[in-house]
Design a protein around this motif. Structure first.
Motif, short mmCIF file in Angstrom:
data_model
loop_
_atom_site.label_atom_id
_atom_site.label_comp_id
_atom_site.label_asym_id
_atom_site.label_seq_id
_atom_site.Cartn_x
_atom_site.Cartn_y
_atom_site.Cartn_z
N TYR A 148 -30.56 -1.96 9.49
CA TYR A 148 -32.01 -2.34 10.06
C TYR A 148 -32.27 -3.25 11.08
O TYR A 148 -32.34 -2.11 12.12
CB TYR A 148 -33.03 -3.59 8.99
CG TYR A 148 -33.08 -2.77 7.43
CD1 TYR A 148 -34.11 -2.00 7.65
CD2 TYR A 148 -32.32 -3.01 6.46
CE1 TYR A 148 -34.40 -1.22 6.81
CE2 TYR A 148 -32.87 -2.47 5.57
CZ TYR A 148 -34.50 -1.28 5.23
OH TYR A 148 -34.36 -0.55 4.24
N GLU A 149 -30.78 -4.00 11.48
CA GLU A 149 -30.21 -4.96 12.80
C GLU A 149 -30.44 -3.61 13.99
O GLU A 149 -30.62 -3.57 15.48
CB GLU A 149 -29.42 -5.25 12.42
CG GLU A 149 -29.84 -7.03 11.78
CD GLU A 149 -29.76 -6.37 10.30
OE1 GLU A 149 -28.99 -5.58 9.85
OE2 GLU A 149 -30.55 -7.38 9.49
N GLU A 150 -29.68 -2.55 13.74
CA GLU A 150 -29.19 -1.23 15.02
C GLU A 150 -31.05 -1.33 14.77
O GLU A 150 -31.35 -0.56 15.91
CB GLU A 150 -28.79 -0.91 13.98
CG GLU A 150 -26.97 -1.14 14.55
CD GLU A 150 -26.19 -0.19 13.84
OE1 GLU A 150 -25.09 -0.39 13.92
OE2 GLU A 150 -26.75 -0.16 12.47
N SER A 152 -33.65 -2.07 14.39
CA SER A 152 -34.75 -3.05 14.91
C SER A 152 -34.51 -2.83 16.44
O SER A 152 -35.68 -2.77 17.41
CB SER A 152 -34.64 -4.59 14.29
OG SER A 152 -35.40 -5.65 15.31
N GLU A 153 -33.26 -2.67 17.02
CA GLU A 153 -32.78 -2.62 18.52
C GLU A 153 -33.35 -1.75 18.88
O GLU A 153 -33.44 -1.66 20.15
CB GLU A 153 -30.84 -2.65 18.49
CG GLU A 153 -30.58 -3.81 19.72
CD GLU A 153 -28.89 -4.08 19.27
OE1 GLU A 153 -28.89 -2.90 19.66
OE2 GLU A 153 -29.05 -4.63 19.57
N VAL A 159 -37.17 -6.81 11.55
CA VAL A 159 -36.38 -5.92 9.96
C VAL A 159 -37.56 -6.17 9.52
O VAL A 159 -37.55 -4.78 8.52
CB VAL A 159 -35.22 -7.08 10.55
CG1 VAL A 159 -34.42 -6.25 8.67
CG2 VAL A 159 -34.61 -6.58 11.54
#
Length: 180
Positions: A148-150, A152-153, A159
């Motif tokens: 999710y962090e990737e 989100s980026e 997230v």
């Protein structure tokens, strides 16, 4: 594999740029192809968007600040290129984006590059009918197995919002598959 920092540095230097760009393409072309393909669906359109993506990356590498990973930046470019392509295509055809998605999904069976069975075809049709953000999140999480962090980026969103979008996408896909 070459370190990302070295690759970026080589991409920005005129004397090493050509070789570094070749490495960049060879490293990321398949991942970006499938990312774009899940958005635009058609193989030939995917090739066009992929080429446009690499041209943009090449032209804008000097603007890459390193605030994110290189592939996150490239995925963002690929995503924007794919979405822009679909907007232009739907406008040319005089149909809404949703109508275009439905047409593309229905043409999947005739696509010589689609190698899926009946279940995969139904899944792809269900995904194609999702709202844009849910489709992007679902594809990145489910097929590309990004965190999710990737995501989100790449999509420049929270997230929490992504988790909600993914959950809704899964529910819609499940409902669509039960209907069939």
């Amino acid at each position: 594999m070459i370190a990302e920092e070295t690759l970026i540095e080589n991409l920005k230097q005129k004397d090493t740029q050509a070789k570094a760009f070749e490495v960049l393409i060879n490293t990321y072309k398949e991942r970006l192809y499938w990312h774009i393909r899940r958005i635009v669906i058609d193989h030939d359109d995917t090739d066009d968007v992929l080429q446009n993506t690499f041209v943009k990356v090449f032209r804008n590498i000097d603007k890459f600040k390193g605030d994110s990973k290189l592939y996150s930046w490239m995925y963002r470019i690929a995503t924007n290129e794919a979405l822009s392509f679909l907007k232009v295509k739907s406008k040319k055809l005089g149909v809404s984006n949703d109508e275009l998605q439905e047409r593309l999904a229905n043409n999947l069976q005739a696509d010589v590059y689609f190698e899926g069975d009946e279940i995969q075809l139904k899944l792809q049709k269900a995904i194609a009918l999702l709202p844009e953000k849910q489709k992007l999140v679902f594809n990145m999480k489910y097929f590309e197995e990004l965190k999710y962090e990737e995501i989100s980026e790449i999509l420049e969103t929270s997230v929490g919002g992504l988790k909600a979008s993914y959950h809704l996408a899964v529910k819609k896909i499940e409902a669509s598959l039960k209907e069939e």
